[in-house]
Enzyme design. Structure first.
Site, PDB file in Angstrom:
ATOM      1  N   LYS A  27       0.831  -1.211   0.000  1.00 37.08           N
ATOM      2  CA  LYS A  27       0.000   0.000   0.000  1.00 37.08           C
ATOM      3  C   LYS A  27       0.868   1.264   0.000  1.00 37.08           C
ATOM      4  CE  LYS A  27      -2.908   0.982   3.593  1.00 37.08           C
ATOM      5  NZ  LYS A  27      -2.748   2.393   4.020  1.00 37.08           N
ATOM      6  N   ARG A 132      -8.165  12.793  12.420  1.00 34.21           N
ATOM      7  CA  ARG A 132      -6.731  12.502  12.583  1.00 34.21           C
ATOM      8  C   ARG A 132      -5.884  13.778  12.532  1.00 34.21           C
ATOM      9  NH1 ARG A 132      -5.254   7.328   9.111  1.00 34.21           N
ATOM     10  NH2 ARG A 132      -3.382   7.519  10.405  1.00 34.21           N
ATOM     11  N   SER A 177       7.458   9.329  11.631  1.00 32.46           N
ATOM     12  CA  SER A 177       6.322   9.191  10.731  1.00 32.46           C
ATOM     13  C   SER A 177       6.788   9.340   9.291  1.00 32.46           C
ATOM     14  CB  SER A 177       5.256  10.251  11.032  1.00 32.46           C
ATOM     15  OG  SER A 177       4.369  10.360   9.937  1.00 32.46           O
ATOM     16  N   GLN A 179       4.884   9.414   6.798  1.00 32.68           N
ATOM     17  CA  GLN A 179       3.977  10.317   6.078  1.00 32.68           C
ATOM     18  C   GLN A 179       4.484  11.750   6.205  1.00 32.68           C
ATOM     19  OE1 GLN A 179       0.191   9.314   7.839  1.00 32.68           O
ATOM     20  NE2 GLN A 179      -0.040   7.487   6.560  1.00 32.68           N
ATOM     21  N   ASP A 326       1.881  -0.780  11.940  1.00 30.23           N
ATOM     22  CA  ASP A 326       0.566  -1.251  11.501  1.00 30.23           C
ATOM     23  C   ASP A 326       0.273  -2.684  11.958  1.00 30.23           C
ATOM     24  OD1 ASP A 326       0.032   1.163  10.247  1.00 30.23           O
ATOM     25  OD2 ASP A 326       0.983   0.531   8.379  1.00 30.23           O
ATOM     26  N   LYS A 353      -4.334   6.408  14.717  1.00 30.22           N
ATOM     27  CA  LYS A 353      -4.491   5.717  13.425  1.00 30.22           C
ATOM     28  C   LYS A 353      -5.968   5.813  13.003  1.00 30.22           C
ATOM     29  CE  LYS A 353      -0.220   4.650  12.816  1.00 30.22           C
ATOM     30  NZ  LYS A 353       0.507   5.319  11.736  1.00 30.22           N
ATOM     31  N   ARG A 357      -6.272   2.553  18.110  1.00 25.84           N
ATOM     32  CA  ARG A 357      -6.007   1.113  18.096  1.00 25.84           C
ATOM     33  C   ARG A 357      -5.559   0.583  19.457  1.00 25.84           C
ATOM     34  NH1 ARG A 357      -3.085   0.781  12.127  1.00 25.84           N
ATOM     35  NH2 ARG A 357      -5.033   0.812  10.927  1.00 25.84           N
ATOM     36  N   ARG A 402      -7.250  -2.905   9.745  1.00 26.63           N
ATOM     37  CA  ARG A 402      -6.300  -3.790  10.455  1.00 26.63           C
ATOM     38  C   ARG A 402      -6.984  -4.464  11.643  1.00 26.63           C
ATOM     39  NH1 ARG A 402      -2.390  -3.292   6.648  1.00 26.63           N
ATOM     40  NH2 ARG A 402      -1.798  -1.154   6.262  1.00 26.63           N
TER      41      ARG A 402
HETATM   42  C1  S3P Z   1       2.533   4.991   6.057  1.00 29.46           C
HETATM   43  C2  S3P Z   1       3.161   5.296   7.236  1.00 29.46           C
HETATM   44  C3  S3P Z   1       2.672   4.907   8.562  1.00 29.46           C
HETATM   45  C4  S3P Z   1       1.647   3.790   8.471  1.00 29.46           C
HETATM   46  C5  S3P Z   1       0.632   4.020   7.386  1.00 29.46           C
HETATM   47  C6  S3P Z   1       1.316   4.170   6.031  1.00 29.46           C
HETATM   48  C7  S3P Z   1       3.119   5.476   4.792  1.00 29.46           C
HETATM   49  O1  S3P Z   1       2.063   6.021   9.175  1.00 29.46           O
HETATM   50  O2  S3P Z   1       0.976   3.625   9.703  1.00 29.46           O
HETATM   51  O3  S3P Z   1      -0.255   2.927   7.329  1.00 29.46           O
HETATM   52  O4  S3P Z   1       2.751   4.960   3.728  1.00 29.46           O
HETATM   53  O5  S3P Z   1       3.949   6.374   4.843  1.00 29.46           O
HETATM   54  P1  S3P Z   1       2.965   7.123   9.922  1.00 29.46           P
HETATM   55  O6  S3P Z   1       3.942   7.601   8.939  1.00 29.46           O
HETATM   56  O7  S3P Z   1       2.039   8.209  10.340  1.00 29.46           O
HETATM   57  O8  S3P Z   1       3.553   6.403  11.102  1.00 29.46           O
END
Ligand code: S3P
Length: 442
Positions: A27, A132, A177, A179, A326, A353, A357, A402
């Protein structure tokens, strides 16, 4: 399996899990392939892309911004084909808000994608995504010159106005993170100079590995990543390996279901993603990883797992949590079958999340009579080696993919059927989860 009024009954598998299977595309890598291709000059060729609701949110977003998409479903269920990006001319002003659905990755990465362009775009999402935290992304982007309105708002919907005059920054992230790291690096690609993101512990590094494929040079070391700007990504070829976070459910099922022995093939073996194999090993589980090749700079291979009686509790240190972020819910379920206490240190990120969770794991394990609790930011699970599933358990997935798969494993691998409310949230990341696992039990 039967499905009534949004509650799915999941019954014990008729036999142990055996044989080999693949899992759908990763993903995180799929989101990045779609978004980076949309930003690039020219046409990128993608294969193995995950076809799930979350990735479709990214596809819809970049289409609204002017990318041309010709991805088709292939016989293995993945998406493959071309994406022609907006390149140096930039995205078009979309004719309405961009709805990212349930996808935090789409929303947060998109903020970095939009940063270098002087258009104003409203970003929104479903009820869960609107709860979020977004400040973690907007704060560094604002330092780079981006505006978000309403000012001071910490959640979606937010309207982002980018600038062609982005400032390069060095930013110390308050949490690990990927992201956040990705949003800053994507914006940094268009700023003059070096943009650097330091993080408290290593998060997944797919962005640092994929950007060079698009001709953008990145440097990365332990807990730091940089990009040198300005540059425009150039179309390339991306092959997406299988998702280890999806594989984790099959692997944990094999560890818990007596008599099982399986192999998951063509799965990403990125070390920032397969921390769950190490956690399972720490519990004494029979799990092995074999390298088979690389897709771009992403390693992939085979994860094999066998039923393991006599699991024991373990401690997962704080600096490893990002590598299982995750997988904590399903690992907590395995821990519920182990002798002794398992502790996951510093897991506060799980509270923000798709749902909380931590609370959901404590509540769900409680329905099984398993003691699980949170102390500070640590999650504790006191296992029961002879755990037996009480009759009539109804789990609430809280619309979290999840959690839906974690609670389904209780029914699939245990001694009694369970019900899972809103099980169909699995379509966010692993739509064919049930058929894959049932296929291994044939
Ligand atoms: C992800 C980073 C993770 C993960 C999410 C996908 C990504 O989140 O939990 O399912 O693709 O960069 P965080 O970066 O907020 O930890």
């Amino acid at each position: 399996m039967s499905n009534e009024s949004n509650t799915t009954t999941v019954s014990p598998l008729i036999s142990p899990l055996h044989g080999s299977t693949g899992v759908p595309g990763d993903k995180s890598i799929s989101h990045r392939a779609v978004l980076f291709a949309a930003m690039a000059e020219g046409t990128s060729r993608l294969s193995g892309v995950l076809d799930s609701d979350d990735v479709r949110s990214s596809l819809k977003a970049v289409k609204q911004l002017g990318a041309q998409i010709s991805l088709e479903k292939t016989p293995d269920g993945s998406l493959a084909g071309g994406i022609t990006g907006w390149g140096a001319k930039g995205p078009v002003q979309p004719d309405g808000p961009i709805d990212c659905g349930n996808s935090g990755t789409t929303a947060r990465l998109l903020m970095g994608v939009l940063a270098p362009w002087d258009i104003s775009v409203e970003i929104t999402g479903d009820e869960s995504l609107q709860r979020r935290p977004m400040r973690r992304i907007t704060a560094p982007l604002m330092k780079m010159g981006v505006r978000f309105e309403p000012e001071g708002r910490e959640t979606l919907p937010l309207t982002e106005t980018g600038t062609r005059d982005l400032r390069a920054i060095t930013y110390d992230a308050p949490m690990a993170s990927a992201q956040l790291k990705t949003a800053v690096l994507l914006a940094g690609m268009y700023a003059k100079g070096t943009t650097t993101l330091n993080e408290p512990s290593p998060s997944r590094n797919h962005t640092e590995l994929m950007l060079p494929e698009f001709g953008i040079s990145t440097t990365a070391a332990d807990r730091t990543a940089s990009v040198q700007g300005p540059g425009v990504p150039q179309g390339c070829e991306v092959r997406v390996p299988g998702d280890p976070s999806s594989a984790a459910f099959l692997v944990c099922a094999a560890v818990m279901k007596p008599g099982s022995s399986i192999q998951v093939e063509n799965v990403s073996l990125n070390t920032a993603r397969i921390g769950f194999t190490r956690t399972l090993e720490r519990m004494g589980a029979d799990v092995n990883v074999r390298h088979a090749g690389s897709a771009g700079k992403e390693p992939y291979g085979i994860i094999s797992a066998c039923y393991t009686p006599n699991l024991h509790g373990c401690e997962v240190p704080a600096d490893k949590i990002a590598t299982i972020v995750d997988e904590v819910p399903v690992l907590a379920l395995v821990a519920a079958h182990a002798r002794g206490v398992t502790v996951f240190r510093e897991v506060s990120e799980l509270r923000v999340k798709e749902t909380d969770r931590l609370a959901a794991v404590v509540e769900g394990l409680g329905l099984l009579g398993v003691d699980a609790w949170v102390d500070g930011n640590d999650l504790y699970v006191e296992g029961q080696p002879d755990l037996s599933v009480p009759a009539g358990v109804v789990f609430d997935s809280k619309n979290d993919h999840r959690l839906a798969m974690t609670w389904a494993l209780v029914g699939l691998c245990g001694n009694a059927p369970v019900e899972v409310a809103n099980f169909d949230s699995v379509k966010i990341s692993y739509p064919q989860f049930l058929s894959d696992i049932e296929g291994l039990a044939r």
